[in-house]
Write a protein that holds these residues in place. Structure first.
Motif, PDB file in Angstrom:
ATOM      1  N   SER A  51       0.836  -1.197   0.000  1.00 37.73           N
ATOM      2  CA  SER A  51       0.000   0.000   0.000  1.00 37.73           C
ATOM      3  C   SER A  51       0.871   1.247   0.000  1.00 37.73           C
ATOM      4  CB  SER A  51      -0.893   0.005   1.250  1.00 37.73           C
ATOM      5  OG  SER A  51      -1.462   1.284   1.405  1.00 37.73           O
ATOM      6  N   ASP A  52       0.715   2.029  -1.044  1.00 35.41           N
ATOM      7  CA  ASP A  52       1.482   3.256  -1.115  1.00 35.41           C
ATOM      8  C   ASP A  52       0.924   4.300  -0.135  1.00 35.41           C
ATOM      9  OD1 ASP A  52       3.570   4.764  -2.492  1.00 35.41           O
ATOM     10  OD2 ASP A  52       1.890   6.063  -3.051  1.00 35.41           O
ATOM     11  N   LYS A  53      -0.397   4.289  -0.020  1.00 34.43           N
ATOM     12  CA  LYS A  53      -1.045   5.371   0.758  1.00 34.43           C
ATOM     13  C   LYS A  53      -0.868   5.202   2.268  1.00 34.43           C
ATOM     14  CE  LYS A  53      -4.228   6.901  -2.749  1.00 34.43           C
ATOM     15  NZ  LYS A  53      -3.876   5.912  -3.800  1.00 34.43           N
ATOM     16  N   ILE A  54      -0.464   4.017   2.712  1.00 33.84           N
ATOM     17  CA  ILE A  54      -0.252   3.850   4.156  1.00 33.84           C
ATOM     18  C   ILE A  54       0.853   4.814   4.617  1.00 33.84           C
ATOM     19  CG2 ILE A  54       1.482   1.966   4.006  1.00 33.84           C
ATOM     20  CD1 ILE A  54      -1.271   1.958   6.629  1.00 33.84           C
ATOM     21  N   GLY A  55       1.759   5.129   3.683  1.00 37.72           N
ATOM     22  CA  GLY A  55       2.837   6.076   3.995  1.00 37.72           C
ATOM     23  C   GLY A  55       2.295   7.472   4.220  1.00 37.72           C
ATOM     24  N   ILE A  56       1.329   7.843   3.384  1.00 43.54           N
ATOM     25  CA  ILE A  56       0.719   9.176   3.496  1.00 43.54           C
ATOM     26  C   ILE A  56      -0.011   9.311   4.842  1.00 43.54           C
ATOM     27  CG2 ILE A  56      -1.122  10.650   2.526  1.00 43.54           C
ATOM     28  CD1 ILE A  56       1.253  10.653   0.774  1.00 43.54           C
ATOM     29  N   LEU A  57      -0.614   8.191   5.266  1.00 45.02           N
ATOM     30  CA  LEU A  57      -1.330   8.210   6.541  1.00 45.02           C
ATOM     31  C   LEU A  57      -0.344   8.231   7.708  1.00 45.02           C
ATOM     32  CD1 LEU A  57      -4.091   7.920   8.039  1.00 45.02           C
ATOM     33  CD2 LEU A  57      -3.766   5.458   7.939  1.00 45.02           C
ATOM     34  N   LEU A  58       0.687   7.387   7.610  1.00 45.35           N
ATOM     35  CA  LEU A  58       1.608   7.232   8.742  1.00 45.35           C
ATOM     36  C   LEU A  58       2.563   8.409   8.912  1.00 45.35           C
ATOM     37  CD1 LEU A  58       2.711   3.471   8.770  1.00 45.35           C
ATOM     38  CD2 LEU A  58       1.583   4.711  10.606  1.00 45.35           C
ATOM     39  N   PHE A  59       2.990   8.993   7.802  1.00 43.44           N
ATOM     40  CA  PHE A  59       4.025  10.036   7.892  1.00 43.44           C
ATOM     41  C   PHE A  59       3.624  11.180   8.848  1.00 43.44           C
ATOM     42  CE2 PHE A  59       6.056  13.980   6.525  1.00 43.44           C
ATOM     43  CZ  PHE A  59       7.389  13.637   6.683  1.00 43.44           C
ATOM     44  N   PRO A  60       2.463  11.820   8.620  1.00 40.03           N
ATOM     45  CA  PRO A  60       2.136  12.926   9.546  1.00 40.03           C
ATOM     46  C   PRO A  60       1.915  12.450  10.975  1.00 40.03           C
ATOM     47  CG  PRO A  60       0.302  12.488   8.044  1.00 40.03           C
ATOM     48  CD  PRO A  60       1.445  11.652   7.582  1.00 40.03           C
ATOM     49  N   ILE A  61       1.438  11.211  11.138  1.00 40.02           N
ATOM     50  CA  ILE A  61       1.195  10.705  12.495  1.00 40.02           C
ATOM     51  C   ILE A  61       2.525  10.506  13.225  1.00 40.02           C
ATOM     52  CG2 ILE A  61       0.351   8.703  13.819  1.00 40.02           C
ATOM     53  CD1 ILE A  61      -1.878   8.446  11.722  1.00 40.02           C
ATOM     54  N   LEU A  62       3.465   9.865  12.546  1.00 42.78           N
ATOM     55  CA  LEU A  62       4.758   9.605  13.187  1.00 42.78           C
ATOM     56  C   LEU A  62       5.495  10.911  13.483  1.00 42.78           C
ATOM     57  CD1 LEU A  62       5.948   6.455  11.181  1.00 42.78           C
ATOM     58  CD2 LEU A  62       4.986   6.519  13.471  1.00 42.78           C
TER      59      LEU A  62
END
Lengths: 74, 674
Positions: free
Chosen positions: B117-128
């Motif tokens: 999943s490419d978009k999991i990065g978009i979700l995780l990046f701002p959270i991390l």
């Protein structure tokens, strides 16, 4: 032995909940609160259990495989 | 000035080390971010330990032990000894092997690959990144507090509003810049070297600090016996009966003061006759400090039965005296029952009210340069008060006494979830990948719990001893009530050692802070370049040199944002740290399942992350943005709800969606050889 190590980890987690010293403010050696001493023992015990883990539960197969694949790929 | 010079010399040495490490830099982005996978066991132990031991461990643990007692060690330190090493063992080695096989640099690369999943990065990046920022904030804030506390009176006519010492904002700025410089030039290799150096420094100086402070308190036995005598509740996790009785008595006295002030205000300051006031002052036996005249008059008013207030007026009086924010809608019991101390503490306090002390002649009459005498003709009166001390007198003499609190068993047990955060710290993931080989993990796994004990036990004892330390030759508490818990360790250091040692010991505290800040700075720079810039821009679009420049620019931007945030309202270091850790812990089910559960699906991972962060935001908001340090959910730590909820969401959604292909899973779950 691998299972014994994991059982020891579980035992550490249970022993860490030293509810039996909740109200006890005995000063061991005249200065060390008993609950703090117990918890310090848990830390030392953890060091020992993890030492056993590195001997009896070390994931050698996983490591060898990673090493081989990395070398093969380079 | 001497402590400040020692700190400056230490910072220069650190910069020299960073510059030396940069000479070993191989120039590639891989070397900058992962030190070319060349870190051996000792350096790995030091960098992992130095990274996990933050301001939270030194400044926070001392302050929290001062507030809550010895139970703090069991809350977080001993459980961390078990759980951190468990994470290194169960997650670290496996992630290292996958990183070695597939060339990951960041967590997000692993999750993108594992979950397809490419978009999991978009979700995780701002959270991390969003969770790392409060973690950074702890270090930046604490460094300013420490430098400011140790440098009081260093200047003769500069920074009067900062007690003639280095302002918090300047201390934080200098420390941020120093860390930034060696991260900027040294990258991961510089960070690992600096971490190792600083970990040795703070461990050795920590032990010296402990020895010096205990010696000044008359030895370890005398220091602990003083706690047994004055604050026995601090030696256990429940409340001693004597502390309870002492509190009830002090609260009743304080109630009279609050009622008198309210009634006197109602009577336009004429509740007592001038004769009664004169008699009150003549009869007063307490220390003439702060609003002592009001205390004296309150005694006479009570004796003459002059406080005729309704129940609702009494409750209003308590809220006003304690600077609490009055509720918009008062509860039904307000005019029927007089509130207890516990009920009063449920209302938020307006901490800014303390600023009034700086202009109020009742409190500010002794304020000035801390090296000048209050009265040159009477040197026994001592030196002038700092603003911090003036504010301290305001709090100690105006606010209600501190309620002794028992530790909740449910809270204690559920604290065990907090150290799981190590499994999802992006900076630790990056450190794991720097290991030269798997053998390098053995030493950190074994030594980590023992190192935690070496650092935490002295800090916790110093915090507990601080509750009962007295000014030499008197029975007056060295640290007044309502003291800023973040400043307990620097205060003890500054008061219990000479200027040179004080500077050295403060350098040790700063070393612990900086050894975490550097890894976090580097990690977020790496995440931005790898997970956003290179991932979306394409590997061929940027040269290695450009990637390095982008990483460095992003690091500067994040440091600037964190620094600006640190200028706003400070929170308790420990409380803020626990919130950050809770956020990372709630993502633990994701990393564990990604490594050990074949049935994990992309949708399950999304459900896990959204549930975790959704609950985190909700609970954080409900805790008044970390202002309430005793916030619980169902009587437990909020994390105890977040972790199972995220795990359940992940399992349910994964089972409801199509599993990944066997071919894909084979990459992450190879068949074991017979």
């Amino acid at each position: 032995m691998r299972y014994v190590v994991w059982l020891l980890v579980v035992a550490l987690i249970i022993l860490h909940q030293d509810l039996w010293y909740w109200d006890d403010r005995t000063l061991v050696g005249g200065f060390m609160p008993i609950t703090l001493l117990w918890q310090a023992g848990i830390s030392l015990g953890a060091g020992f259990v993890w030492f056993l883990a590195t001997i009896f539960a070390w994931p050698s197969d996983l490591i060898e495989e990673a090493q081989q694949e990395a070398e093969g790929g380079e | 000035m001497v402590p400040l010079i020692v700190i400056c010399v230490y910072l220069v040495l650190l910069l020299a080390l960073g510059i030396f490490a940069s000479t070993l830099f191989r120039g590639s982005s891989q070397d900058y971010m992962l030190a070319s996978h060349s870190i051996g066991p000792f350096l790995l132990l030091m960098s992992l330990f130095g990274t996990t031991m933050t301001a939270f461990a030194l400044v926070g643990s001392t302050g929290e032990a001062y507030a809550e007692g010895v139970g703090v060690y069991g809350l977080l330190a001993s459980s961390s000894g078990i759980i951190h090493s468990l994470c290194f063992f169960v997650l670290g080695i496996k992630l290292w092997s996958l990183g070695k096989k597939y060339g990951y640099t960041t967590q997000i690369q692993f999750f993108r690959d594992r979950l397809q999943s490419d978009k999991i990065g978009i979700l995780l990046f701002p959270i991390l990144v969003g969770l790392v920022i409060p973690y950074l904030l702890i270090g930046v804030m604490a460094s300013g507090t420490v430098v400011s506390a140790v440098s009081e009176g260093a200047f003769s006519n500069m920074f009067a509003e900062y007690d003639y010492g280095v302002p918090n904002w300047l201390g934080s700025l200098v420390i941020s810049i120093v860390v930034l410089i060696y991260v900027f030039f040294g990258g991961m290799r510089g960070t690992a070297w600096a971490n190792a150096f600083q970990t040795i420094v703070f461990m050795i100086l920590g032990i010296i600090t402990f020895w010096v402070i205990s010696d000044n308190l008359g030895g370890v036995k005398a220091a602990s016996e003083a706690v047994e005598k004055r604050n026995p509740s601090k030696l256990m996790r429940s409340v001693a009966e004597s502390d309870e009785q002492k509190y009830e008595k002090a609260f009743a006295t304080w109630q009279s003061l609050a009622e008198y002030n309210y009634a006197n205000k109602k009577a336009n300051g004429e509740l007592l006759t001038p004769e009664q006031k004169a008699k009150a002052i003549a009869d007063y036996k307490g220390p003439p400090i702060g609003n002592w005249k009001a205390r004296a008059e309150a005694n006479v008013a009570v004796a003459n039965n002059l406080l005729n207030l309704s129940v609702a007026e009494k409750n209003d009086a308590f809220m006003e005296q304690d600077d609490r924010v009055m509720p918009k809608q008062k509860p039904q019991w307000w005019d029927k029952e007089v509130m207890t101390g516990h009920e009063l503490n449920e209302y938020q306090r307006n901490e800014d009210a303390v600023l009034a002390a700086y202009t109020d002649p009742i409190y500010n009459k002794n304020m000035g340069h801390p090296n000048d005498l209050i009265n040159p003709d009477k040197p026994e009166l001592g030196t002038k008060w700092t603003r911090k001390r003036t504010a301290g007198v305001y709090r100690a003499t105006k606010w209600s006494p501190e309620e002794p609190r028992a530790m909740s068993m449910l809270v204690f047990i559920t604290y065990m979830f907090i150290p799981l955060s190590v499994g999802m710290f992006p900076h630790l993931f990056q450190h794991w990948l720097t290991a030269k080989n798997a053998q390098s993990f053995k030493l950190p796994v074994v030594a980590h719990p023992i190192f935690i004990a070496i650092v935490w036990i002295p800090c916790v004892l110093v915090g507990v001893w601080a509750t009962s330390a007295v000014v030499p030759g008197t029975e007056r508490a060295l640290i007044p009530p309502h003291f800023n818990t973040n400043a307990v360790l620097p205060f003890m250091v500054a008061n219990m050692s000479g200027p040179f040692l004080s500077g050295l010991l403060t350098a040790g505290v700063l070393a612990a802070i900086m050894s975490s800040l550097d890894s976090q700075f580097l990690c977020i720079g790496t995440m931005f370049t790898e997970d956003i810039v290179v991932h979306y821009g394409g590997k061929k679009r940027f040269t290695d040199k450009q990637v390095l420049i982008i990483a460095r620019c992003f690091i500067i931007a994040i440091v600037a944002i964190t620094y600006i945030l640190s200028l706003y309202e400070p929170r308790r270091v420990f409380t803020l740290g626990v919130w950050t850790f809770s956020g990372f812990s709630s993502l633990f089910p994701l990393v564990f399942a990604a490594l050990y559960w074949k049935r994990l699906t992309k949708a399950g991972a999304y459900a896990c992350v959204i549930t975790a962060i959704g609950l985190w935001c909700l609970f954080f908001y409900m805790s008044d943005m970390a202002l309430n340090p005793h916030f619980t959910v169902f009587g437990m730590m909020p994390v105890a709800t977040m972790v199972p909820a995220a795990a359940i969401a992940m399992i349910v959604v994964s089972l409801m969606t199509q599993p990944p292909s066997e071919e894909h899973l084979a990459r992450f779950f190879p068949q074991k050889k017979a």
